[in-house]
Scaffold this motif. Sequence first.
Motif, PDB file in Angstrom:
ATOM      1  N   ALA A   1       0.831  -1.215   0.000  1.00 57.53           N
ATOM      2  CA  ALA A   1       0.000   0.000   0.000  1.00 57.53           C
ATOM      3  C   ALA A   1       0.862   1.261   0.000  1.00 57.53           C
ATOM      4  CB  ALA A   1      -0.929  -0.005   1.210  1.00 57.53           C
ATOM      5  N   LEU A   2       1.980   1.231   0.724  1.00 58.99           N
ATOM      6  CA  LEU A   2       2.865   2.394   0.745  1.00 58.99           C
ATOM      7  C   LEU A   2       3.585   2.568  -0.589  1.00 58.99           C
ATOM      8  CD1 LEU A   2       4.372   2.158   4.347  1.00 58.99           C
ATOM      9  CD2 LEU A   2       2.641   3.762   3.499  1.00 58.99           C
ATOM     10  N   LEU A   3       3.935   1.459  -1.220  1.00 54.62           N
ATOM     11  CA  LEU A   3       4.532   1.537  -2.557  1.00 54.62           C
ATOM     12  C   LEU A   3       3.530   2.121  -3.541  1.00 54.62           C
ATOM     13  CD1 LEU A   3       6.331  -1.924  -2.595  1.00 54.62           C
ATOM     14  CD2 LEU A   3       7.449   0.304  -2.504  1.00 54.62           C
ATOM     15  N   ASP A   4       2.281   1.678  -3.451  1.00 51.62           N
ATOM     16  CA  ASP A   4       1.234   2.206  -4.330  1.00 51.62           C
ATOM     17  C   ASP A   4       1.043   3.705  -4.098  1.00 51.62           C
ATOM     18  OD1 ASP A   4       0.868  -0.359  -5.279  1.00 51.62           O
ATOM     19  OD2 ASP A   4      -0.950  -0.735  -4.107  1.00 51.62           O
ATOM     20  N   ALA A   5       1.119   4.128  -2.827  1.00 53.84           N
ATOM     21  CA  ALA A   5       0.958   5.542  -2.516  1.00 53.84           C
ATOM     22  C   ALA A   5       2.100   6.357  -3.116  1.00 53.84           C
ATOM     23  CB  ALA A   5       0.895   5.741  -0.999  1.00 53.84           C
ATOM     24  N   TRP A   6       3.324   5.819  -3.084  1.00 50.91           N
ATOM     25  CA  TRP A   6       4.457   6.522  -3.687  1.00 50.91           C
ATOM     26  C   TRP A   6       4.221   6.725  -5.183  1.00 50.91           C
ATOM     27  CZ3 TRP A   6       8.126   6.693  -7.387  1.00 50.91           C
ATOM     28  CH2 TRP A   6       9.267   7.457  -7.166  1.00 50.91           C
ATOM     29  N   ILE A   7       3.790   5.663  -5.839  1.00 58.41           N
ATOM     30  CA  ILE A   7       3.513   5.752  -7.276  1.00 58.41           C
ATOM     31  C   ILE A   7       2.444   6.803  -7.558  1.00 58.41           C
ATOM     32  CG2 ILE A   7       2.350   4.515  -9.150  1.00 58.41           C
ATOM     33  CD1 ILE A   7       5.220   3.845  -9.097  1.00 58.41           C
TER      34      ILE A   7
END
Length: 243
Positions: free
Chosen positions: A87-93
């Motif tokens: 979820a945090l990786l998705d938020a970065w993207i």
Amino acid sequence: MADVIFFDLDGTLVDHRTAVFDTIGQIVRAAPHATAPPEDLAALWWSLEARHMGEYLAGACSFAEHHRRRVRSFLPALGEAVPESPALLDAWITERYLAVFEDSWQCYPDVQPCLETLKQLPRGPRLAVLTNGDPGQQRAKLSRFGLLDYFEAVLTPTELGAAKPASYAAACRVMGTDPARAVNVGDMLSSDVNAAALAGLTGVWLDRGVDFVTGGPSPAADASVLRVERLTDLPGRLSSLRA
């Protein structure tokens, strides 16, 4: 005259390469602990895009996961810790990449005049987009520049079950045409022109003067390759296409 003309999207209708390099340049300049200059890290991101996009197209991961893999590989070079949470990786993207990337999209100036001319031809060809990109993102690009209504279909691996070059036959089936009556227009000599010809279509190379992958000069092409330097040259070439 051709029954259907398929258009590639990135590098043909929309300047994807410039958008990527502009986006990563902005991200790097705002990162205080980046390990290399913006141009070097932009080149790293570009290579990671090619690697992980290839994994997505091969069915090894989802489109969202291919983005996560890219970020996991890139963040150490940016001087940042890699989150464990998807979820945090998705938020970065979403927050740091896509927001800037979408603002960086540019449509080539020869696109709409070409499509408008083709639209006005008596008994002109049907038009479709054939792309290896994500359907939502690719439709958003076309919508941004008012291009969606020119195309009967936007075909991606999601709809066709395969990426180029395997998707050429499937795209012709979806459009209800024989490959011999179809034309594919794109900026990639190998995948858009040569591979299309192997599938029975007529390939037209849009030579924009730069290699999409390397950023260097255009590759050398055999004299038999149908080539245009601007999309606005395409309508005038249709009479010479035996499709």
